[in-house]
Write an enzyme that holds these catalytic residues in place. Sequence first.
Site, PDB file in Angstrom:
ATOM      1  N   GLU A  93      38.120 -22.250   7.549  1.00  0.00           N
ATOM      2  CA  GLU A  93      36.675 -22.318   7.762  1.00  0.00           C
ATOM      3  C   GLU A  93      35.958 -22.386   6.401  1.00  0.00           C
ATOM      4  O   GLU A  93      35.146 -23.267   6.166  1.00  0.00           O
ATOM      5  CB  GLU A  93      36.237 -21.076   8.547  1.00  0.00           C
ATOM      6  CG  GLU A  93      34.750 -21.054   8.849  1.00  0.00           C
ATOM      7  CD  GLU A  93      34.299 -19.712   9.412  1.00  0.00           C
ATOM      8  OE1 GLU A  93      35.068 -18.727   9.336  1.00  0.00           O
ATOM      9  OE2 GLU A  93      33.155 -19.641   9.903  1.00  0.00           O
ATOM     10  N   HIS A  94      36.274 -21.425   5.532  1.00  0.00           N
ATOM     11  CA  HIS A  94      35.699 -21.396   4.178  1.00  0.00           C
ATOM     12  C   HIS A  94      36.821 -21.555   3.160  1.00  0.00           C
ATOM     13  O   HIS A  94      37.799 -20.814   3.218  1.00  0.00           O
ATOM     14  CB  HIS A  94      35.024 -20.048   3.883  1.00  0.00           C
ATOM     15  CG  HIS A  94      33.957 -19.665   4.846  1.00  0.00           C
ATOM     16  ND1 HIS A  94      34.187 -18.815   5.915  1.00  0.00           N
ATOM     17  CD2 HIS A  94      32.648 -20.001   4.921  1.00  0.00           C
ATOM     18  CE1 HIS A  94      33.066 -18.643   6.589  1.00  0.00           C
ATOM     19  NE2 HIS A  94      32.112 -19.349   6.019  1.00  0.00           N
TER      20      HIS A  94
ATOM     21  N   HIS B 110      33.146  -8.714   8.108  1.00  0.00           N
ATOM     22  CA  HIS B 110      32.531  -9.202   9.349  1.00  0.00           C
ATOM     23  C   HIS B 110      33.101  -8.513  10.581  1.00  0.00           C
ATOM     24  O   HIS B 110      32.380  -8.061  11.444  1.00  0.00           O
ATOM     25  CB  HIS B 110      32.745 -10.712   9.512  1.00  0.00           C
ATOM     26  CG  HIS B 110      31.673 -11.528   8.892  1.00  0.00           C
ATOM     27  ND1 HIS B 110      30.375 -11.450   9.299  1.00  0.00           N
ATOM     28  CD2 HIS B 110      31.695 -12.439   7.884  1.00  0.00           C
ATOM     29  CE1 HIS B 110      29.630 -12.284   8.572  1.00  0.00           C
ATOM     30  NE2 HIS B 110      30.419 -12.890   7.697  1.00  0.00           N
TER      31      HIS B 110
ATOM     32  N   GLN C   1      34.391 -11.815   3.775  1.00  0.00           N
ATOM     33  CA  GLN C   1      34.812 -12.207   5.118  1.00  0.00           C
ATOM     34  C   GLN C   1      35.279 -11.007   5.910  1.00  0.00           C
ATOM     35  O   GLN C   1      34.932 -10.818   7.070  1.00  0.00           O
ATOM     36  CB  GLN C   1      35.994 -13.197   5.089  1.00  0.00           C
ATOM     37  CG  GLN C   1      35.585 -14.618   4.935  1.00  0.00           C
ATOM     38  CD  GLN C   1      34.422 -14.966   5.815  1.00  0.00           C
ATOM     39  OE1 GLN C   1      34.537 -14.940   7.018  1.00  0.00           O
ATOM     40  NE2 GLN C   1      33.279 -15.258   5.217  1.00  0.00           N
TER      41      GLN C   1
ATOM     42  N   ASP D 181      26.637 -18.712   2.877  1.00  0.00           N
ATOM     43  CA  ASP D 181      26.288 -18.046   4.133  1.00  0.00           C
ATOM     44  C   ASP D 181      24.777 -17.948   4.311  1.00  0.00           C
ATOM     45  O   ASP D 181      24.285 -17.895   5.431  1.00  0.00           O
ATOM     46  CB  ASP D 181      26.853 -16.619   4.148  1.00  0.00           C
ATOM     47  CG  ASP D 181      28.338 -16.620   4.442  1.00  0.00           C
ATOM     48  OD1 ASP D 181      28.848 -17.662   4.872  1.00  0.00           O
ATOM     49  OD2 ASP D 181      28.977 -15.569   4.226  1.00  0.00           O
TER      50      ASP D 181
ATOM     51  N   GLN E 230      23.961 -14.216  31.622  1.00  0.00           N
ATOM     52  CA  GLN E 230      22.732 -14.562  32.349  1.00  0.00           C
ATOM     53  C   GLN E 230      21.806 -15.410  31.483  1.00  0.00           C
ATOM     54  O   GLN E 230      21.112 -16.299  31.993  1.00  0.00           O
ATOM     55  CB  GLN E 230      22.018 -13.291  32.866  1.00  0.00           C
ATOM     56  CG  GLN E 230      21.594 -12.272  31.817  1.00  0.00           C
ATOM     57  CD  GLN E 230      22.684 -11.248  31.511  1.00  0.00           C
ATOM     58  OE1 GLN E 230      23.886 -11.531  31.687  1.00  0.00           O
ATOM     59  NE2 GLN E 230      22.297 -10.089  31.019  1.00  0.00           N
TER      60      GLN E 230
ATOM     61  N   SER F   3      35.990 -15.120  11.748  1.00  0.00           N
ATOM     62  CA  SER F   3      35.687 -15.795  10.488  1.00  0.00           C
ATOM     63  C   SER F   3      36.879 -15.724   9.526  1.00  0.00           C
ATOM     64  O   SER F   3      37.673 -14.796   9.583  1.00  0.00           O
ATOM     65  CB  SER F   3      34.465 -15.114   9.875  1.00  0.00           C
ATOM     66  OG  SER F   3      33.880 -15.939   8.929  1.00  0.00           O
TER      67      SER F   3
ATOM     68  N   TYR G  60      21.370 -19.179  21.344  1.00  0.00           N
ATOM     69  CA  TYR G  60      21.753 -17.800  21.672  1.00  0.00           C
ATOM     70  C   TYR G  60      21.840 -16.987  20.392  1.00  0.00           C
ATOM     71  O   TYR G  60      22.502 -17.385  19.425  1.00  0.00           O
ATOM     72  CB  TYR G  60      23.110 -17.760  22.386  1.00  0.00           C
ATOM     73  CG  TYR G  60      23.379 -16.390  22.948  1.00  0.00           C
ATOM     74  CD1 TYR G  60      22.993 -16.071  24.245  1.00  0.00           C
ATOM     75  CD2 TYR G  60      23.934 -15.392  22.162  1.00  0.00           C
ATOM     76  CE1 TYR G  60      23.175 -14.798  24.754  1.00  0.00           C
ATOM     77  CE2 TYR G  60      24.118 -14.111  22.657  1.00  0.00           C
ATOM     78  CZ  TYR G  60      23.736 -13.819  23.956  1.00  0.00           C
ATOM     79  OH  TYR G  60      23.909 -12.542  24.448  1.00  0.00           O
TER      80      TYR G  60
ATOM     81  N   ASN H 198      29.313 -12.767  22.387  1.00  0.00           N
ATOM     82  CA  ASN H 198      30.540 -12.039  22.724  1.00  0.00           C
ATOM     83  C   ASN H 198      31.358 -12.810  23.761  1.00  0.00           C
ATOM     84  O   ASN H 198      31.040 -13.954  24.080  1.00  0.00           O
ATOM     85  CB  ASN H 198      30.202 -10.619  23.209  1.00  0.00           C
ATOM     86  CG  ASN H 198      29.399 -10.651  24.521  1.00  0.00           C
ATOM     87  OD1 ASN H 198      29.372 -11.654  25.234  1.00  0.00           O
ATOM     88  ND2 ASN H 198      28.747  -9.551  24.818  1.00  0.00           N
TER      89      ASN H 198
ATOM     90  N   HIS I 254      32.836 -57.980  37.972  1.00  0.00           N
ATOM     91  CA  HIS I 254      32.586 -58.037  36.529  1.00  0.00           C
ATOM     92  C   HIS I 254      32.653 -59.496  36.060  1.00  0.00           C
ATOM     93  O   HIS I 254      31.789 -59.969  35.335  1.00  0.00           O
ATOM     94  CB  HIS I 254      33.632 -57.222  35.761  1.00  0.00           C
ATOM     95  CG  HIS I 254      33.426 -55.745  35.797  1.00  0.00           C
ATOM     96  ND1 HIS I 254      33.633 -54.985  36.926  1.00  0.00           N
ATOM     97  CD2 HIS I 254      33.042 -54.865  34.824  1.00  0.00           C
ATOM     98  CE1 HIS I 254      33.388 -53.704  36.649  1.00  0.00           C
ATOM     99  NE2 HIS I 254      33.030 -53.606  35.377  1.00  0.00           N
TER     100      HIS I 254
ATOM    101  N   GLU J  99      42.037 -57.615  34.864  1.00  0.00           N
ATOM    102  CA  GLU J  99      41.983 -56.240  35.378  1.00  0.00           C
ATOM    103  C   GLU J  99      41.627 -56.227  36.869  1.00  0.00           C
ATOM    104  O   GLU J  99      41.333 -55.164  37.424  1.00  0.00           O
ATOM    105  CB  GLU J  99      40.959 -55.426  34.571  1.00  0.00           C
ATOM    106  CG  GLU J  99      41.377 -55.235  33.116  1.00  0.00           C
ATOM    107  CD  GLU J  99      40.417 -54.345  32.311  1.00  0.00           C
ATOM    108  OE1 GLU J  99      39.357 -53.971  32.843  1.00  0.00           O
ATOM    109  OE2 GLU J  99      40.743 -54.035  31.151  1.00  0.00           O
TER     110      GLU J  99
END
Lengths: 448, 448
Positions: free
Chosen positions: B343-344, B278, B275, B377, B207, B253, B146, B230, B436, B431
Site C-alpha cells: 500500500e505504502h 493504526h 503504520q 497521509d 443501515q 494498512s 461513509y 467496520n 444485427h 455469430e
Amino acid sequence: MTTPTQPPSSKPAQVTIKMMSAAHPNFDQELDQLLAWEAVSDASVAAVVSEVLAAVRIEGDQALLEYTRRFDGWNPEHAEQLVVSREDLVSALEQLPFDQRSALEAAASRIRTYHEHQRQESWQYREENDTVLGQKVTPMDRVGLYVPGGKASYPSSVLMNAIPAKVAGVEQITMVVPTPRGEVNDLVLAAAAIAGVDNVIKVGGAQAIAALAYGTETVPKVDKIVGPGNIYVATAKRAVFGEVAIDMIAGPSEILVVCDGKTNPDWIAMDLFSQAEHDEQAQAILISYSPGFVDQVKDSIERLLPTLERSDITQKAIEGRSALIEVSDLSQAIEMVNRIAPEHLELSIDDPEAVLPQIRHAGAIFMGRHTSEALGDYCAGPNHVLPTSGTARFSSPLGVYDFQKRSSIIMCSPKGASELGKVASVLARGESLEAHARSAEYRILKED
Amino acid sequence: MTTPTQPPSSKPAQVTIKMMSAAHPNFDQELDQLLAWEAVSDASVAAVVSEVLAAVRIEGDQALLEYTRRFDGWNPEHAEQLVVSREDLVSALEQLPFDQRSALEAAASRIRTYHEHQRQESWQYREENDTVLGQKVTPMDRVGLYVPGGKASYPSSVLMNAIPAKVAGVEQITMVVPTPRGEVNDLVLAAAAIAGVDNVIKVGGAQAIAALAYGTETVPKVDKIVGPGNIYVATAKRAVFGEVAIDMIAGPSEILVVCDGKTNPDWIAMDLFSQAEHDEQAQAILISYSPGFVDQVKDSIERLLPTLERSDITQKAIEGRSALIEVSDLSQAIEMVNRIAPEHLELSIDDPEAVLPQIRHAGAIFMGRHTSEALGDYCAGPNHVLPTSGTARFSSPLGVYDFQKRSSIIMCSPKGASELGKVASVLARGESLEAHARSAEYRILKED
C-alpha cells in the site's frame, strides 16, 4: 426520410409490445416497473460455486479435470489436454474463410486504433521548493478472459476484451473457454490468435474462474478477470472479487432509441431487434416525439419479426421488457434517457451533436440515423462491453484504463518535507496518531 | 547520514519482531505466510446485514431511526434529528482552534491542487470519411461518503474522499457518520464543511449503507459509496455492489520501507510505527541491503516504542504481521517490492528516481529520506485511500477518475456506416445474429 428497403414477404405477426405515453398519469410508475431488473442470486448456485472454488484452490489441476469431466461432457485425463497450443490458434485462423478472416482483422485493427486513445500516461509536477508530486501508470501483469462456450461463444467478445488489455501493455492474457462435449469454436480461437491472447485453456464455469483467481499447476494466477458468463460464472466472479479485480457483472442487454420520426421505421424496428435477439430478457425501447411514429414502428415490427432467424427469442424479448414510448418533445426524451441510463443509446435524429451535451448517462451513444448499434457491436472501434441496467450512472465501457493502475508519487525536498511536516503534525495530533506526528516532525528542519 | 534526534528517555522494550533474511532457505515460504491475509467473512454478520438492508429498503427512515436507537445508543424520534444542518457544519469549522483550521485548510488546498491533475477530459477524432469516434467523460450525479464514528473518526479521511468527488464535478455528496451516544466529532464536521460536503446524516453501520444505496425519505440515493468502515459496513458495501458502485474494501494498512542503511534508524522506526499504530493487524516491513542496518532499526524500535502514546497497539502490530528483512542488494529489494505490492512504499535511499521505473506495483511511493509516509497521509496532496493487501497489483489510489465515467461516442457518416456495415454483416452472420447483420446492411449504400 430514407427510402424504405423492400421488406421480405411474410405474414405479419401479432406482437403485443407495450405502447406507453409519457402523458399518461401512471407513466412514471409504469416506467419504473419496465426498468426494474434484479440479478437472481440463487442459494443453490452459491453453494455449488463455493464448493468448486474451494476444491480448485486446494487441488488445482486435479479439480479442474474432475469438474470438466462432470460438467462439460468430455474426458480429459491429463491437464495438458486442457491447453490449446499456439499452433492450434494459428491453424484455426488459417482455416477461416477469407471474408471472415478479413472482417475479424479489420474489426481488430479499428478496435486497436480506438483504444490507443485511451492509454493513460504517467504525469508529475515540481513545486517551487523542488518537491515532486505525480502519478505513475502501469499495466497489470496478467489478465484472465472468460469466454462462454457453445452457441453463446462470440469471437467479437474475444477481440473486445483482449485488445484493450494488450493496448494497456498487459504481458500475459489467459483465456478460458469451456468446450462442451469437446467442441471447440474455431472462430473464437481465431479471434484469440488475432487479439494476441497468450494462453488458452479449455475449462469453463466456476472452476475456470477459480483457476484464474488462485492459479493451478497449468493455469497462471491473474490480477483481473473479465468477460461474460452464466450465473455460475457471475457468482464465482463476485466471490473472488477482492482476491483479484473483476469487470462489472452484466445484466441483460438493452437499447434505447430516440427518434424524431424521420428515420425509416424498418431501420428502427431492426435496430430494436438487434438487441432483442440476444436473449428473452433483453430490453428494446423506442422513444419518439413524432406523433404516430411509434405506430409506424409497431407495424414494421409486426411485418419484420416473422422474417428473422431468431424470431422466437426476439418476440419474447419484444413482448417482455420492451416498449414503444411517445413523449411530448425532445427535451422530455432527453430527461428520460438520463433517467434510464441505457447501455446503448441511438440518437436517430437530425442533429445529434446538439443534444450530446445534455446526455449524462449512457454506455455508448450512437449518433445519427446511419449509426446502427450493430456497427458498434463489431467494428466501429469502441468497446461493446458496456454498463447495463442503469449502471451507466456510475460505470464506463470496458477500456484500456481497466487494465492500467496508478501509483502516487511523492518526493519531498528537505524544505518541502519541513513545511509539510508542520501541517501533518497538527493534523496527526488532532487524530491522536502520535507516531504519524513524530515521523513528520523528524523531518522539520531546525532553521525553519 | 542525518543527525539522530535525541530519543525521549524511557526503558527500552523487549520487542519480538520477526528478523528475516532472503538468504534463508525457507524465506519464500516465510514471506508468503507473513503476507497472507484474508478478510473475515462472518455468517452471523452477513445475516444481520441482510436483515438491515431489507428493512431500510422497505421502511426507509423508520428503520434508520430504529437501528440508530438500537446500535448507536441515542434516541432520535424524528428523521429530522438525523440531519446535520449546514449551519452546524459551519459552526464546527468556526469553533476550531486556529492551528487546526489552518492545517485542515492547507491540506485541503494541496489535495485539491493535486487531484485537479487527475481530471479526465472528453476526446474525439474524425476519420477520413467524416465518421466521428470518441469518449465523453461525465461526473457521477451523487456520491455517498461513509465516515466511521467515535475514535476511528478521521477528518483527513473526509478530505481525501470528498475532495476528489468535488473536483470530478459531483453535484451532491452525502456523508453518513454514526454518533455513538449522540457524540459528534467536530473536527470531522469541520472537514466536511471545508471539503464541500452537501448533506451530513447521523447514521452509521449497515443501515447507513442501505440508506445510501436505496434512498430513504431523508437520505438521497447515491450512485457510488466510498469510505472505510467496520465489518458490518464492509459486508453491506459488498452486498449493495452492483446496485451502486463502491470503492475497494480495504484490509489493514501496511508500509514497506526500503532503506540503503544511510537514513537515521530512528526515522525508519518511527515510519514503521506510523503504520503500526493504526491497528493491531497493521503491517510494517523494512527491507535493507545494508549489513547490520536491520539490527540498528530494531534497537531504535525497542528504545522508541515505549515512548509512544499508542504503544500497546503499536507493539502488537510490530510483533504481529511486521518484519525486518535483510536482502543481498537493491535489485533483490525491488523484486520483493513488486511481489508484495505494498500500500505504502518508502524508498529511503540515495537516488529513488533511478529505481522508480522498476517499481511496478505499489499504492503510493514515498521517495527519499525526507518523504515520510505521514506527509502523504495528511497533506502532500495525493490520496491516502490506497489499495491494501497486494491489491496494488490491480488497483489504484482513490482519485477523481473514481467519480467520473465515460460514454462511447460513435457518429458514422453515411459513407462510414456503409463501409462498416459490410464488416459488421460478415461478423454478425458468423455469430448467427441475423438482426444485427440486417440492421447493419440497411445502412450499406447502393453505390458502394
